[in-house]
Design an enzyme around this catalytic site. Sequence first.
Site, PDB file in Angstrom:
ATOM      1  CB  SER A 155      -0.935   0.031   1.312  1.00 17.55           C
ATOM      2  OG  SER A 155      -2.027   0.889   1.049  1.00 17.55           O
ATOM      3  CG  ASP A 317      -6.741  -3.579  -3.618  1.00 21.50           C
ATOM      4  OD1 ASP A 317      -7.522  -2.620  -3.381  1.00 21.50           O
ATOM      5  OD2 ASP A 317      -5.281  -3.706  -3.289  1.00 21.50           O
ATOM      6  CG  HIS A 346      -5.697  -2.137  -0.084  1.00 20.45           C
ATOM      7  ND1 HIS A 346      -4.526  -2.729  -0.915  1.00 20.45           N
ATOM      8  CD2 HIS A 346      -5.350  -1.212   0.811  1.00 20.45           C
ATOM      9  CE1 HIS A 346      -3.839  -1.778  -0.730  1.00 20.45           C
ATOM     10  NE2 HIS A 346      -4.034  -0.951   0.472  1.00 20.45           N
TER      11      HIS A 346
END
Length: 377
Positions: A155, A317, A346
Amino acid sequence: MAGSPVGTDARVDPRRYVDIGSLTTESGARLDSVTLAYESWGTLNEAGDNAVLVLHALTGDAHVVGPAGPHQPTPGWWDGLIGPGAPVDTDRYFAVAANVLGGCRGSTGPSSRAPDGRPYGSRFPRVTIRDQVAAEAALADALGIARFAAVVGGSMGGMRALEWAVGLPDRVDRCLALATCAFFTADQIAWGAAQLAAIRGDPDFRGGDFYDGPAPLAGMAIARQIAHTTYRSALELNTRFGRAPQGDEDPLRGGRFAVESYLQHHGRKLGARFDPNSYLVLTEAMHTHDIGRGRGGVDAALHRMTAELTVSVVDSDRLFLPAQGELIATAPTARPLVVMHSDYGHDGFLIEADAIAGVVREALARPVGRPGPGPKS
């Protein structure tokens, strides 16, 4: 930027602190004294080349593994990743994780004391992903690490991992970029903008200078609810909650649905451990992310890499779309794209521990060459 260890008692606080000196941001603002908090595991070898840098996401910190404690409100966010025999094997590697510049878990950020003794608050400058990597590079210098055997992040941490590999190619052997992107899209900025507005719209925000009174926790709780929705998949939310009411509450009479209670819980939970100004600073840093900015575009940036690149995406995601990982995996040094299956969206990059362990273990098991220095940004 010179660095000097500040130190602490590991029996009380697992973090260490390093003063990396001054830092001038991309915007031209100067921070005269920057401290980074970090944790480490294993031993750095004499050559200083067995280090692995692990980079956290938006509301993470340096505490990758281990229990919660008096100075650490949460357990490790990638527990099991680091240790003897673990994917990042401390019998072989020296693992380092730092709280990011702009954060609120020991590193210099908006809640830190400025030179005048007051919290920076609204005076804290905007920082970019590149500024954060510059601070991490200064930390590496202070620790005697000239080159990392691997840089690993998911991320927002994946953004920094890519920036390390593109901007400092002569300092990275392997780059592992998980559930991330080469640049933050308009869609991702739009989700972030709503979160920023929620915090700034809280009456307690007071322009960011709220440290002598109540914090804008209601606004940050709403921001977290928005974010958490994007972190999870529609399948998971629909399967887990459906249209069920919360307990005995009746939505037809003003009660809540179970999914509303779930999101409110996560919003309140964040307020117990995170600074709203750091949430703003780090979200805006993600908005700046574009490895191709000033480098001739994304493709040109990907061609700057010399590190072996492992890219992994989560198939469900909806915040960092798999297609964004496919783009990163077009880099000449990239191995085949790894697609992880998860029903969680995610957050699968944190939840699917076995899959993540497999990706990291395989990447670190492969020997890599040592190309010559590449171009710098």
